[in-house]
Write an enzyme that holds these catalytic residues in place. Sequence first.
Site, PDB file in Angstrom:
ATOM      1  N   HIS A  80       0.833  -1.213   0.000  1.00 18.82           N
ATOM      2  CA  HIS A  80       0.000   0.000   0.000  1.00 18.82           C
ATOM      3  C   HIS A  80       0.865   1.260   0.000  1.00 18.82           C
ATOM      4  CE1 HIS A  80       0.531   0.785   4.385  1.00 18.82           C
ATOM      5  NE2 HIS A  80       0.447  -0.530   4.526  1.00 18.82           N
ATOM      6  N   ASP A  82      -0.222   4.337   1.133  1.00 19.00           N
ATOM      7  CA  ASP A  82      -0.581   5.326   2.145  1.00 19.00           C
ATOM      8  C   ASP A  82       0.109   5.064   3.471  1.00 19.00           C
ATOM      9  OD1 ASP A  82      -2.244   3.010   2.355  1.00 19.00           O
ATOM     10  OD2 ASP A  82      -3.617   4.107   3.661  1.00 19.00           O
ATOM     11  N   GLU A 142      -5.112   1.864   2.789  1.00 22.22           N
ATOM     12  CA  GLU A 142      -5.016   0.663   3.614  1.00 22.22           C
ATOM     13  C   GLU A 142      -5.146   0.996   5.093  1.00 22.22           C
ATOM     14  OE1 GLU A 142      -3.076  -2.485   6.067  1.00 22.22           O
ATOM     15  OE2 GLU A 142      -2.516  -0.389   5.867  1.00 22.22           O
TER      16      GLU A 142
END
Length: 369
Positions: A80, A82, A142
């Site tokens: 992910h 983020d 996420e």
Amino acid sequence: MTSALPAPSAPAPLDLTGDVAALTAALIDVDSVSGNELALADLVEGALRALPHLSVHRDGDSIIARTELGRSERVILAGHLDTVPLPTTPGSRGTVPSEWDGEILYGRGATDMKGGVAVQLALAAALTAPNRDLTFVFYDHEEVEGSKSGLGRLVRNSPELLGGDFAILLEPTDGTVEGGCNGTSRFRVTTRGLAAHSARAWMGENAIHAAAPVLARLAAHEPATVAVDGLEYRESLNAVRINGGIAGNVIPDTCEVEINYRFAPDKSVADAEAYVRALMDGFEIVRTDGAPGARPGLNHPAAAAFVAAVGAAPKPKYGWTDVARFSELGIPAVNFGPGDALLAHTDNEHVPAQAVRDCLDALRRWLAA
């Protein structure tokens, strides 16, 4: 008359062919707190589209890149983009931009999980003819509620691009294979009373006091350790939040206790709910959230080959990760990435440069052999 401030400069394009630790630093330098992944997603997409051996698909701020070599197996490498919000404590080092202290890299996302994303990108550039077809998945959202997950959106919108024989999620594991993951469920237990002035408490019924048996049952509960496919998963069942009362001079008529149950992957969400309801028998209870775990799947040939290549005994993943989403698709999945998971989300989040390099080397040896 004041002059306008200069516009901020755009981040430099990502260099996927240099030191993977330097690439990690470049990723950290682009703030990508959940909901703010656009700039980083643009950089990742641009870097991947420059690689002619990959086909690239974008959905929002999630990107899928694939080789199409006709190999007999396909491996998915996922991570992910983020991070959690930046720390606010003065002097914190786990922030943005990154900071080097010798060979230790500090910054938000250093462990969770821009080191892993850097490894994905370096592999995408280096492996033009891997021994297995590869799918690289980079996704947004996420670190927030599951309904916003970019990986969940890809599963809904483009399941045909997520097919594979084995998946590796590059979450931090200190370079050890962690198989499967625990499931997680949340519940709200409500106790009710009768409001009254606190100076005349005998006229009411205190809902917070009524919650004491709920807390007593949780405190007395002994969590299980459950063996699943050769790995032992430790469970936990805890009160994580309590709320009640409206003012300092009012006997509360309602109290809510939030419970989180982390359960072994031998149970379904329904099994977990039945277990908690039995423990809380006699109380008003509602399940507010639930996600199944994932069995290790280490008996799959691709998984066994990967574990052998890493060379260390696999461990269970106690927390929930997105390996569960791959498991629901019928794809065995493990966690394997650089950095100590205990440093994730901390004010001094950091990763050793060598840990990122070692993770890259292990995967490259396996996929290029």
